[in-house]
Motif scaffolding. Structure first.
Motif, PDB file in Angstrom:
ATOM      1  N   GLU A   1       0.888  -1.166   0.000  1.00  0.00           N
ATOM      2  CA  GLU A   1       0.000   0.000   0.000  1.00  0.00           C
ATOM      3  C   GLU A   1       0.923   1.211   0.000  1.00  0.00           C
ATOM      4  OE1 GLU A   1      -3.867  -0.085   2.397  1.00  0.00           O
ATOM      5  OE2 GLU A   1      -2.478   1.146   3.543  1.00  0.00           O
ATOM      6  N   SER A   2       1.084   1.791  -1.145  1.00  0.00           N
ATOM      7  CA  SER A   2       2.142   2.781  -1.237  1.00  0.00           C
ATOM      8  C   SER A   2       1.639   4.218  -1.285  1.00  0.00           C
ATOM      9  CB  SER A   2       3.002   2.504  -2.461  1.00  0.00           C
ATOM     10  OG  SER A   2       2.186   2.480  -3.594  1.00  0.00           O
ATOM     11  N   ARG A   3       0.572   4.475  -2.007  1.00  0.00           N
ATOM     12  CA  ARG A   3       0.122   5.867  -2.095  1.00  0.00           C
ATOM     13  C   ARG A   3      -1.387   5.846  -2.266  1.00  0.00           C
ATOM     14  NH1 ARG A   3       2.711   4.887  -7.191  1.00  0.00           N
ATOM     15  NH2 ARG A   3       1.146   4.888  -8.822  1.00  0.00           N
ATOM     16  N   THR A   4      -1.959   6.965  -2.386  1.00  0.00           N
ATOM     17  CA  THR A   4      -3.412   7.013  -2.551  1.00  0.00           C
ATOM     18  C   THR A   4      -3.735   7.567  -3.922  1.00  0.00           C
ATOM     19  OG1 THR A   4      -3.413   9.186  -1.558  1.00  0.00           O
ATOM     20  CG2 THR A   4      -3.902   7.303  -0.119  1.00  0.00           C
ATOM     21  N   GLU A   5      -4.856   7.188  -4.384  1.00  0.00           N
ATOM     22  CA  GLU A   5      -5.280   7.768  -5.665  1.00  0.00           C
ATOM     23  C   GLU A   5      -6.718   8.260  -5.497  1.00  0.00           C
ATOM     24  OE1 GLU A   5      -5.355   5.001  -8.860  1.00  0.00           O
ATOM     25  OE2 GLU A   5      -6.989   3.842  -8.038  1.00  0.00           O
ATOM     26  N   LYS A   6      -7.019   9.238  -6.292  1.00  0.00           N
ATOM     27  CA  LYS A   6      -8.332   9.856  -6.155  1.00  0.00           C
ATOM     28  C   LYS A   6      -9.349   9.006  -6.893  1.00  0.00           C
ATOM     29  CE  LYS A   6     -10.548  14.346  -6.399  1.00  0.00           C
ATOM     30  NZ  LYS A   6     -10.514  15.677  -6.954  1.00  0.00           N
ATOM     31  N   ARG A   7     -10.353   8.605  -6.171  1.00  0.00           N
ATOM     32  CA  ARG A   7     -11.455   7.898  -6.815  1.00  0.00           C
ATOM     33  C   ARG A   7     -12.729   8.652  -6.483  1.00  0.00           C
ATOM     34  NH1 ARG A   7     -10.195   1.511  -5.939  1.00  0.00           N
ATOM     35  NH2 ARG A   7      -8.426   1.436  -7.313  1.00  0.00           N
ATOM     36  N   GLY A   8     -13.245   9.271  -7.458  1.00  0.00           N
ATOM     37  CA  GLY A   8     -14.416  10.110  -7.215  1.00  0.00           C
ATOM     38  C   GLY A   8     -14.000  11.307  -6.372  1.00  0.00           C
ATOM     39  N   THR A   9     -14.615  11.432  -5.249  1.00  0.00           N
ATOM     40  CA  THR A   9     -14.308  12.593  -4.425  1.00  0.00           C
ATOM     41  C   THR A   9     -13.314  12.249  -3.329  1.00  0.00           C
ATOM     42  OG1 THR A   9     -16.219  12.020  -3.090  1.00  0.00           O
ATOM     43  CG2 THR A   9     -16.554  13.704  -4.797  1.00  0.00           C
ATOM     44  N   SER A  10     -13.135  10.930  -3.074  1.00  0.00           N
ATOM     45  CA  SER A  10     -12.258  10.564  -1.958  1.00  0.00           C
ATOM     46  C   SER A  10     -10.947   9.923  -2.470  1.00  0.00           C
ATOM     47  CB  SER A  10     -12.974   9.567  -1.054  1.00  0.00           C
ATOM     48  OG  SER A  10     -13.251   8.395  -1.802  1.00  0.00           O
ATOM     49  N   TYR A  11      -9.972   9.929  -1.593  1.00  0.00           N
ATOM     50  CA  TYR A  11      -8.684   9.302  -1.908  1.00  0.00           C
ATOM     51  C   TYR A  11      -8.672   7.872  -1.363  1.00  0.00           C
ATOM     52  CZ  TYR A  11      -6.703  13.577  -3.664  1.00  0.00           C
ATOM     53  OH  TYR A  11      -6.445  14.665  -4.428  1.00  0.00           O
ATOM     54  N   GLN A  12      -8.377   6.952  -2.223  1.00  0.00           N
ATOM     55  CA  GLN A  12      -8.335   5.538  -1.829  1.00  0.00           C
ATOM     56  C   GLN A  12      -6.873   5.073  -1.812  1.00  0.00           C
ATOM     57  OE1 GLN A  12     -10.969   3.296  -1.254  1.00  0.00           O
ATOM     58  NE2 GLN A  12     -12.291   5.115  -1.252  1.00  0.00           N
ATOM     59  N   PRO A  13      -6.532   4.221  -0.846  1.00  0.00           N
ATOM     60  CA  PRO A  13      -5.165   3.687  -0.895  1.00  0.00           C
ATOM     61  C   PRO A  13      -5.004   2.771  -2.117  1.00  0.00           C
ATOM     62  CG  PRO A  13      -6.427   2.634   0.856  1.00  0.00           C
ATOM     63  CD  PRO A  13      -7.306   3.693   0.273  1.00  0.00           C
ATOM     64  N   LEU A  14      -3.836   2.826  -2.723  1.00  0.00           N
ATOM     65  CA  LEU A  14      -3.577   2.026  -3.923  1.00  0.00           C
ATOM     66  C   LEU A  14      -2.682   0.839  -3.545  1.00  0.00           C
ATOM     67  CD1 LEU A  14      -3.668   1.765  -7.064  1.00  0.00           C
ATOM     68  CD2 LEU A  14      -1.530   3.051  -7.055  1.00  0.00           C
ATOM     69  N   GLN A  15      -3.118  -0.337  -3.897  1.00  0.00           N
ATOM     70  CA  GLN A  15      -2.306  -1.527  -3.608  1.00  0.00           C
ATOM     71  C   GLN A  15      -1.674  -2.029  -4.899  1.00  0.00           C
ATOM     72  OE1 GLN A  15      -4.306  -4.612  -1.506  1.00  0.00           O
ATOM     73  NE2 GLN A  15      -4.676  -3.349   0.296  1.00  0.00           N
ATOM     74  N   VAL A  16      -0.399  -2.270  -4.832  1.00  0.00           N
ATOM     75  CA  VAL A  16       0.328  -2.782  -6.006  1.00  0.00           C
ATOM     76  C   VAL A  16       0.975  -4.118  -5.618  1.00  0.00           C
ATOM     77  CG1 VAL A  16       2.057  -2.270  -7.767  1.00  0.00           C
ATOM     78  CG2 VAL A  16       0.826  -0.403  -6.629  1.00  0.00           C
ATOM     79  N   LEU A  17       0.883  -5.057  -6.555  1.00  0.00           N
ATOM     80  CA  LEU A  17       1.463  -6.392  -6.281  1.00  0.00           C
ATOM     81  C   LEU A  17       2.889  -6.450  -6.814  1.00  0.00           C
ATOM     82  CD1 LEU A  17      -1.416  -8.863  -7.244  1.00  0.00           C
ATOM     83  CD2 LEU A  17      -0.706  -8.143  -4.983  1.00  0.00           C
ATOM     84  N   TYR A  18       3.816  -6.778  -5.947  1.00  0.00           N
ATOM     85  CA  TYR A  18       5.224  -6.912  -6.352  1.00  0.00           C
ATOM     86  C   TYR A  18       5.716  -8.314  -6.017  1.00  0.00           C
ATOM     87  CZ  TYR A  18       5.432  -1.815  -6.647  1.00  0.00           C
ATOM     88  OH  TYR A  18       5.219  -0.525  -6.980  1.00  0.00           O
ATOM     89  N   ARG A  19       6.830  -8.617  -6.635  1.00  0.00           N
ATOM     90  CA  ARG A  19       7.542  -9.825  -6.194  1.00  0.00           C
ATOM     91  C   ARG A  19       8.882  -9.378  -5.639  1.00  0.00           C
ATOM     92  NH1 ARG A  19       8.966 -14.402 -10.418  1.00  0.00           N
ATOM     93  NH2 ARG A  19       6.723 -14.651 -10.402  1.00  0.00           N
ATOM     94  N   ILE A  20       9.122  -9.754  -4.396  1.00  0.00           N
ATOM     95  CA  ILE A  20      10.437  -9.438  -3.834  1.00  0.00           C
ATOM     96  C   ILE A  20      11.128 -10.762  -3.540  1.00  0.00           C
ATOM     97  CG2 ILE A  20       9.697  -7.250  -2.841  1.00  0.00           C
ATOM     98  CD1 ILE A  20       9.536  -8.663  -0.120  1.00  0.00           C
ATOM     99  N   TYR A  21      12.444 -10.699  -3.463  1.00  0.00           N
ATOM    100  CA  TYR A  21      13.148 -11.926  -3.078  1.00  0.00           C
ATOM    101  C   TYR A  21      14.368 -11.597  -2.235  1.00  0.00           C
ATOM    102  CZ  TYR A  21      16.578 -11.194  -6.864  1.00  0.00           C
ATOM    103  OH  TYR A  21      17.556 -10.700  -7.674  1.00  0.00           O
ATOM    104  N   ARG A  22      14.780 -12.591  -1.526  1.00  0.00           N
ATOM    105  CA  ARG A  22      15.934 -12.440  -0.639  1.00  0.00           C
ATOM    106  C   ARG A  22      16.964 -13.491  -1.008  1.00  0.00           C
ATOM    107  NH1 ARG A  22      16.426 -14.520   4.986  1.00  0.00           N
ATOM    108  NH2 ARG A  22      18.059 -13.331   5.983  1.00  0.00           N
ATOM    109  N   GLU A  23      18.173 -13.001  -1.299  1.00  0.00           N
ATOM    110  CA  GLU A  23      19.285 -13.938  -1.545  1.00  0.00           C
ATOM    111  C   GLU A  23      19.627 -14.579  -0.208  1.00  0.00           C
ATOM    112  OE1 GLU A  23      20.821 -14.795  -4.202  1.00  0.00           O
ATOM    113  OE2 GLU A  23      20.571 -13.208  -5.701  1.00  0.00           O
ATOM    114  N   LEU A  24      19.511 -15.896  -0.109  1.00  0.00           N
ATOM    115  CA  LEU A  24      19.650 -16.512   1.214  1.00  0.00           C
ATOM    116  C   LEU A  24      21.090 -16.455   1.725  1.00  0.00           C
ATOM    117  CD1 LEU A  24      17.246 -19.567   0.910  1.00  0.00           C
ATOM    118  CD2 LEU A  24      16.883 -17.426   2.103  1.00  0.00           C
ATOM    119  N   ARG A  25      22.039 -16.418   0.810  1.00  0.00           N
ATOM    120  CA  ARG A  25      23.433 -16.427   1.277  1.00  0.00           C
ATOM    121  C   ARG A  25      23.826 -15.055   1.839  1.00  0.00           C
ATOM    122  NH1 ARG A  25      24.444 -20.017  -2.914  1.00  0.00           N
ATOM    123  NH2 ARG A  25      24.260 -22.088  -2.013  1.00  0.00           N
TER     124      ARG A  25
END
Lengths: 1104, 463
Positions: free
Chosen positions: B428-452
């Motif tokens: 949930e990174s920022r909000t976007e205007k939907r109609g008159t109100s601001y809605q939180p915007l959800q974006v799907l990412y893929r993250i990974y962790r190098e185990l070493r």
């Protein structure tokens, strides 16, 4: 423990290349996590179940049994793997039947997908089984919810509501999780319980590497090219309950159900339901009464009180005691079944003799199962059977190897049905070179490196303690610091002893009262007509399955063949049971170690002991057989015994009470029975406890158990006042002995065969030699050595000849009478019918022509018996089985020399002469024993074997005299070795005698007359190389020349310096010091020199 | 009369045939180390046959710079080529075998040294015959020659007869004269150094034109063009153009060479130029009625070369997925038209039957190349907050939903083995205007962790 989870889906290396650890590893890992139970589900089998069960039992865990079965799809041709868990004994029996069904209908090496269970069969044998829905290869693997529901419904129909669990596995894989969601949906809609498992393939994460290597071996690919065939990660190891509960935190019922399901699985292998078959007895008889009668009949026959045998009355006491115990343990059926097999063999004239601890039983002796009298020899029955042992007795039966043993095996199959009897399996494991080769290939090494790596695996039994792995690798030009080589080394060690495939045990048969396939799954062996159980010999014994060992013994076949040959050629009847007990010739030969070819006393070590032991009576042979064993050698029993026997050391006993036990062996314990009796006398052990002691120190020795028994033994001895050094001495002798010592009864059984072989060799040399040559490979020496030895003893050996030879070696009356030869060692000069032995010669059989098939050889024999061959062409025409290359081989070894050739016929008819009819010509020139030479035959062979074509068919060679020169002596010798692996002519070393004489080499026969300590040179052909584990790095060579054999001792230092010459060269000259101790003559080598004789010698027998 | 020259060692400079051509144009190259020349008619140039043999031997030991071979050779003169060959191969120095004296000259040679190839016999068949001869006790040429011809014929067939004639030195045959193969090389040395592309293009055009004309004359094409530029500083600048199809269009070659020279210019001016092409059979294609039209290979090749010039050589081609679990494992392979028509599946890699996943899991994934290095906050092993920046994008925010970890590890036997945990996260990174109100915007990412290393990355975004 708050987290409750039981692993119910594991695979071991018994899934053959689909699992990477042994069942014991799984149990150990489970035990470390305090898991109360675990299930093993190997692929299409319960191969690892006994080991899994026993390991679990030791760790107070419950071992659930099951298997992953390959089931054909409902509508398609595909198949899936269905994990099944056994709930009840019925379920276990059904599982075994299902596996047997699928295995027995296809050959041993069926392709994947051929060996499957049909849905109908599954439905038929589903009771008592619980089904899991499996993982990525299971019935719900395709993720389609609708199809999955149908399949799940079908599984519920087959196994019943409550017996199907929706299986979930989590290995951190997206596709798997998507599938899990489908499975959860299906389970919710059908109200199936969820079950978490980890689909374990290895006990610890590090074993993933082995699993990957196995995947490569299975798919014939390299790690570099295996791609997605390999595991995506290393998560298929046994995880702790806490970890599994956290993984399935969103579905807690999935882990909880594992505990619930485990509690439902009542069956363990304790509850196997195995029953040994009952022997069918006549009406009005019970098995006990029938056994008693048969035993009594036998006892009256054997124990007559005459000729030194004990009286019936004396024996009866022992027999009654044994029978009481047999009845108490309900083993009457077992004894009667073994008796029945022995009776069958007798009816079929098949030699059979029991060995091993069964020879301690007077019942076995009376029933004719064994040939050693335990009452007369005062053998200890408890070594065979005791009440407290909780283990079935073991009867081993020796049969002639080959067809006759097969006859006996087939009789058992026929009598108990194909599903009532089977051979025990032999689990072949990854070891030595095979492991090195396969791991090397998987790692992608090229052929050359793989060869180098596998050659690093030592072949000699002796391992130099300084021979570190690093050194071996360095010497082979391989750097262990290099990651790939390091990987190889680690993996090579990791795969050691992991199961590779299932073989067939040499003779163990399991028989069952009802269907054996409900006790253990059966599968086809590679050999047609054979069925094996999925467990090996040890597993069968551990689970209380009685087995009968029908072992093939080459010497039994030799004895049997000898008797037939003696009957046909000497016209005498030899009864092995009634041989003269104190034959002078036999003991003279034994005392001189003139024992080549004799059973158990022919080895180099035996030969070096015989002149010191100097056997004078049968019991000495029993000692002789038993003394050259690792037990007495490691326990330092050999030298004290020999010294006492020679009167150089007084006969003393560790304790006066031991005198009656050790008197016969001069105060030195040599047999296992003595060990048992020592424990019984010194520590007041019962017979059963003493046997328990032997087993504790035996093959499967464990430190804890040994300690436990030792404490008990010492306590017992202290109670009897045996303390200090005496106590230590007794404990030491028991400990070193139990592992490798022979039971006296077993040694006595072998000694009987040894005596019989010696007797036949001394009195019927031609028959014995022919028989032993017909049963090669066997024994310690190559055919060449056997023949040369027989020749030195006066036997005339005749060459292979298609006009005379059969497929096997035979006996002929020699045409030239000559002088009566008695052999240089005083072997008997006449046969039983007064025919001089020298008149009996041995004819080599066609089987000794390398490359000649048995079909061709037998066809030649058959056709010749119908009508003699008139020419090579005639042979070629009448025996079409003989190929051109076979004809060539026959000609090269001189086997065609005595066929009257077309050459002589046509050359007798010169141009211008009147053409006489062919038949007349033949009769004119026919002189069957005036042979041509080998090159003549070769010249003709090439012509007759080549199709002339229609144009030239009728055309005869005008001057068909062979233009080829005769073979020289050296050429003939080389041709003999190449073509038959032996020569009946001059010894190859003999042909170089003049040169060897110039080099100062002494003949083998002459070294026996030299003084101890003399510097000497000997030269000869290396016929045996040995580097035994007990010899601390010493190597022993046996050199043969035309006069006999010389024994050479090579120190470890000298071996290292001359390794190549010693290992690779067939002819050697040894310079060293003569050692003559009590007529045991050997040369301690100081210098080794390879000799470059240009003779194609046969390879030596090297013992690793 | 024939002379055979034999030298067992490999030659560095001049080939044996080239050396032999200086004595006679009638030459047979029996093998790389053996040539036979017909010396009839050479008397006027070199004197008697014996003198010729001496001359050959003398000249052979001279250094290559003076037309010699720089080593000793065996020379044998005989009435037939095969006898000369045997003599040269197995008798050292100069041998002269008079007609009718063949068996005297060759008789003691070991039977297994007979040159069975001369009578067109295969190794296996020869070994069969040899085995028989050895069994017969035939060890030398002399022994073999002494056998009756009819007997040999009946037993060993035509192969035996031919070999026996060889051993007796009685074969009769003509030389298989060597013809020099066409060489597709063209070269030029400049009067003054060339350092610009335009003048070079004129010269290349002329050379290529001639080269292609020769290829055309032999009905051949080429799929490899080599250019050797001798530079002013004495060094050489070599380029090789590997073509996916056999061509002989000099215009295309010119353009390709010019493009390549532009991409890989020589460091200094050029003073000489040599072109060489590997001749192959020309491409034969026939367009099918139902095969979709594709660009002409020559044009496509040109286009690809132009693109390569623009984008860099390693950045053009077709991506190909590698058969491994290693994430994002692919390679760029050369683009060829064949791919469009044929789909080739390797037999050893069974097609993984992609299980039809539920529709909600089918998402397009846009990868960040390179992945963004990220700072991830985690609680109890689960990521809670992510921050990552690069010049053109940033990912920042609270993780409101996640799935994972998805673990892959592999290639444990290699130095570049990998081990990583991937997570699919909703940020949930920022909000976007939907109609008159601001809605939180959800974006799907893929993250990974190098185990070493424990380092986190954002690998991409789900569309």
């Amino acid at each position: 423990m708050t987290d409750r989870y039981i692993e119910l889906h594991t695979r071991s290396a018994f899934s053959f290349l689909e699992g990477a650890c042994v069942p014991e590893d799984l149990i150990a890992a489970g035990h470390a996590f305090d898991m109360p139970a675990m299930a093993l589900l190997d692929r299409d089998g319960v191969y690892g179940a006994p080991r899994f069960h026993l390991a679990a039992k030791k760790n107070d865990m419950k071992a659930h049994i099951g298997a992953e079965l390959t089931v054909s799809g409902l509508k398609s041709k595909s198949f899936f793997n269905l994990p099944l868990l056994v709930q009840t004994r019925t379920g276990y029996q059904n599982l075994c039947r299902l596996i047997t069904l699928m295995k027995l209908r296809v050959p041993k090496h069926a392709k994947p997908g051929e060996c499957v269970i049909s849905p109908e069969e599954l439905a038929m044998y589903s009771p008592g089984l619980i089904c899991l829905t499996g993982a990525d290869d299971g019935p719900l693997a395709n993720g389609n919810i609708e199809k999955g529901k149908q399949t799940a419904e079908w599984l519920v129909d087959v196994f019943g509501k409550g017996n199907v669990y929706a299986e979930l596995q989590r290995h951190f894989n997206r596709e798997e999780e998507a599938r899990n969601q489908s499975v959860v949906e299906i389970a919710r809609s059908l109200k199936l319980p969820l079950l978490a498992t980890n689909g374990v393939c290895h006990a610890i994460a590090a074993q993933r590497q082995v699993a990957d290597v196995f995947t490569c071996i299975k798919n014939h690919v390299r790690l570099e090219t295996a791609g997605r065939l390999l595991a995506q990660n290393a998560e298929r190891f046994l995880k702790a309950p806490g970890v599994m509960c956290r993984l399935f935190a969103d579905l807690p019922e999935a882990t909880a159900n594992t505990v619930e399901l485990s509690s439902r699985l009542k069956f363990t292998l304790e509850d196997l339901g195995y029953e040994f078959p009952k022997y069918p007895v006549p009406e009005g008889e019970t098995m006990s009464s029938f056994l008693r009668k048969r035993t009594d009949e036998g006892a009256r026959r054997c124990y007559t009180g005459q000729n030194g045998t004990p009286s019936y009355k004396k024996a009866r006491k022992q027999i009654d005691r044994e029978l009481a115990l047999i009845e108490k343990l309900k083993l009457e059926g077992y004894f009667l079944i073994v008796w029945d097999i022995v009776q069958f063999c007798r009816r079929q004239n098949i030699l059979i003799q029991g060995r091993g601890s069964a020879a301690n039983s007077a019942v076995c002796y009376s029933l004719g199962i064994t040939a050693v009298d335990p009452v007369g020899m005062e053998l200890l029955f408890e070594r065979f059977l005791s009440e407290g042992r909780g283990e079935w007795p073991d009867i081993d039966l020796d049969l002639p190897s080959g067809d006759q043993r097969e006859q006996a095996i087939q009789y058992v199959y026929q009598r108990y049905g194909q599903l009532g009897a089977a051979m025990t399996a032999n689990v072949i494991t990854y070891r030595g070179r095979s492991a090195a080769r396969e791991v090397g290939k998987a790692l992608g090494f090229d052929e050359e490196i793989v060869g180098r790596l596998s050659s690093l695996v030592h072949t000699w039994e002796w391992k130099d303690p300084n021979d570190s792995t690093e050194r071996q690798f360095r010497e082979a030009g391989l750097d262990l610091r290099e990651p790939r080589i390091k990987n190889f080394f680690q993996l090579y060690q990791a795969v050691q002893d992991l199961p590779r495939h299932l073989g067939q045990h040499s003779g163990g048969m399991v028989i069952c009262q009802h269907q054996l396939d409900s006790v253990v799954p059966l599968e086809p062996a590679a050999m047609p007509g054979r069925v094996v159980v999925q467990w090996d010999k040890e597993d069968c014994a551990d689970l209380g399955l009685i087995k009968v060992d029908l072992l093939g013994l080459g010497m039994m076949a030799v004895l049997e063949d000898s008797i037939k040959l003696i009957r046909d050629s000497y016209h005498e009847e030899v009864d092995l049971a009634h041989l003269p007990p104190d034959d002078e010739l036999v003991y003279a030969a034994l005392q001189k170690a003139d024992t080549i070819g004799m059973f158990q006393v022919e080895s180099r070590a035996q030969m070096s002991c015989l002149p010191r032991l100097r056997p004078k009576r049968f019991y000495d042979i029993v000692v002789q057989v038993a003394i050259i064993r690792p037990g007495p050698i490691v326990g330092n029993m050999v030298h004290p015994y020999l010294k006492r026997r020679q009167g150089r050391e007084p006969v003393i006993y560790a304790h006066p009470e031991l005198e009656p036990v050790l008197k016969r062996t001069l105060g030195v314990p040599l047999f296992q029975e003595q060990l048992l009796r020592m424990a019984m006398i010194c520590a007041d052990f019962t017979g059963g406890e003493a046997e328990e002691l032997r087993r504790a120190f035996g093959f499967k020795r464990s430190e804890a158990r040994m300690k436990e028994v030792e404490v008990k033994l010492r306590r017992g001895m202290e109670n009897k006042g045996i303390t200090g050094k005496t106590q230590d001495e007794i404990v030491k002798s028991i400990a070193s002995f139990a592992l490798y010592g022979f039971p006296e009864s077993h040694a006595a059984s072998f000694a009987l065969i040894a005596y019989a072989s010696a007797y036949l060799k001394c009195h019927y040399l031609a028959a014995f030699t022919a028989a032993i040559l017909n049963n090669q490979p066997m024994g310690f020496y190559q055919p060449f050595t056997l023949i040369k030895d027989a020749q030195r003893h006066g036997l005339r050996v005749l060459p292979v000849d298609v006009t005379r030879s059969d497929w096997l070696c035979t006996i002929e009356e020699a045409e030239e009478t000559g002088t009566t030869e008695t052999g240089r060692d005083g072997y008997r000069g006449t046969g039983g019918n007064g025919l001089p032995v020298s008149l009996l010669a041995m004819r080599l059989g066609l089987r000794y022509v390398k490359g000649l098939s048995e079909v061709s050889g037998c066809a030649i024999e058959l056709e010749r018996k119908r009508k003699p061959f008139e020419s090579i062409d005639d042979l070629h025409q009448r025996v079409p089985e003989v190929r051109k290359d076979e004809l060539r081989k026959l000609a090269a070894v001189g086997a065609l020399n005595f066929i009257q050739t077309n050459v002589q016929q046509t050359s007798a008819c010169r141009p211008g002469e009147t053409n006489k009819p062919q038949a007349d010509l033949r009769s004119e020139i026919r002189n069957p024993r005036m042979g041509t030479h080998r090159r003549d035959a070769l010249w003709q062979v090439e012509r007759v074997a080549r199709a002339a074509g229609p144009l030239f068919e009728a055309l005869h060679e005008r001057d068909a005299n062979s233009p080829l020169a005769q073979m020289t002596v050296a050429e003939r010798m080389s041709a003999d070795f190449r073509g038959t692996g032996l020569t009946i002519g001059k010894h190859p070393v003999g042909t170089y005698r003049a040169e060897l004489h110039k080099l100062g080499a002494t003949r083998a026969v002459d070294i026996y007359e030299q003084k101890n300590g003399l510097a000497i040179r000997v030269a000869g052909w290396v016929i045996v190389r040995q580097r035994p584990g007990t010899a601390k790095g010493f190597m022993f060579l046996t050199l043969e020349d035309e006069t006999g054999v010389a024994n050479i001792i090579v120190t470890p230092q000298l071996f290292e310096k001359n390794r190549r010459a010693l290992v690779d060269y067939p002819f050697l000259m040894i310079e060293g010091t003569l050692q003559n101790q009590d007529n045991v003559v050997s040369v301690k080598a100081k210098r080794i020199r390879p000799l470059s004789f240009k003779i194609a010698a046969a390879p030596s027998h090297d013992f690793h | 009369m024939f002379a055979c020259i034999f030298t067992p060692a490999t030659l560095d400079g001049m080939s044996l045939s080239e050396f032999a051509y200086s004595f006679s144009p009638l030459l047979e190259e029996t093998s790389a180390d053996t040539v036979v020349i017909d010396v009839d008619g050479c008397e006027l140039l070199f004197g008697s046959a014996y003198e010729l043999a001496n001359e050959i031997a003398r000249r052979a030991i001279q250094p290559p710079s003076t037309g010699g071979l720089g080593r000793k050779v065996n020379v044998a003169l005989a009435d037939n080529p095969d006898t000369a060959i045997h003599a040269a191969k197995f008798l050292k120095g100069i041998s002269f075998i008079c007609p009718g004296e063949e068996i005297t000259g060759l008789g003691d040679l070991a039977i297994d040294s007979i040159c069975f190839e001369l009578v067109g016999l295969e190794e296996k068949n020869f070994q069969d015959v040899l085995e028989t001869l050895k069994l017969w006790g035939i060890h030398t040429f002399k022994d073999f020659a002494a056998l009756p011809l009819a007997g040999v014929s009946q037993r060993l067939g035509q192969a035996g007869v031919s070999l026996q004639l060889l051993a007796s030195g009685k074969t009769e045959r003509h030389l298989k004269l060597k013809q020099t193969p066409p060489v597709f090389t063209n070269s030029i040395e400049f009067d003054y150094p060339i350092s610009e592309l335009e003048p070079l293009s004129f010269i290349l055009s002329r050379l290529l034109n001639q080269l292609c004309a020769r290829l055309n004359a032999y009905a051949l094409a080429t799929n490899q063009l080599q250019v050797q530029m001798k530079l002013e500083n004495g060094s050489s600048h070599d380029r090789t153009l590997n073509l996916p199809y056999a061509m002989r269009d000099h215009k295309v070659f010119l353009k390709l060479l010019l493009l390549d020279t532009e991409m890989h210019p020589p460091p200094t001016a050029i003073i000489a130029l040599k072109l060489y092409c590997e001749p192959v059979k020309p491409r034969v294609t026939q367009n099918g009625l139902f095969i979709p039209l594709a660009p002409e290979p020559e044009k496509l090749e040109l286009t690809l070369a132009r693109l390569a010039k623009l984008l860099g050589e390693g950045n053009i081609g077709s991506p190909e997925l590698l058969d491994t679990h290693r994430p994002d494992a692919f390679r760029i392979k050369r683009f060829t038209l064949r791919q469009l028509n044929k789909r080739v599946f390797r037999k050893s890699q069974p097609r993984v039957s992609a299980s039809p996943l539920p529709p909600f899991s089918v998402l397009a994934f846009r990868m960040f190349r390179p992945p963004l290095r990220a700072l991830v906050e985690a609680a109890k092993g689960y990521p809670t907050q992510v921050s990552a920046w690069s010049a053109d994008r940033s990912v920042h925010g609270k993780i409101v939903q996640l799935a994972g970890p998805w673990r892959t590890t592999g290639d444990w036997w290699r130095a570049d083995s990998w081990a990583r945990d991937e997570w699919d996260i909703a940020v949930e990174s920022r909000t976007e205007k939907r109609g008159t109100s601001y809605q939180p915007l959800q974006v799907l990412y893929r993250i990974y962790r190098e185990l070493r290393s424990g380092t986190w990355f954002v690998e991409g975004v789900y569309d």
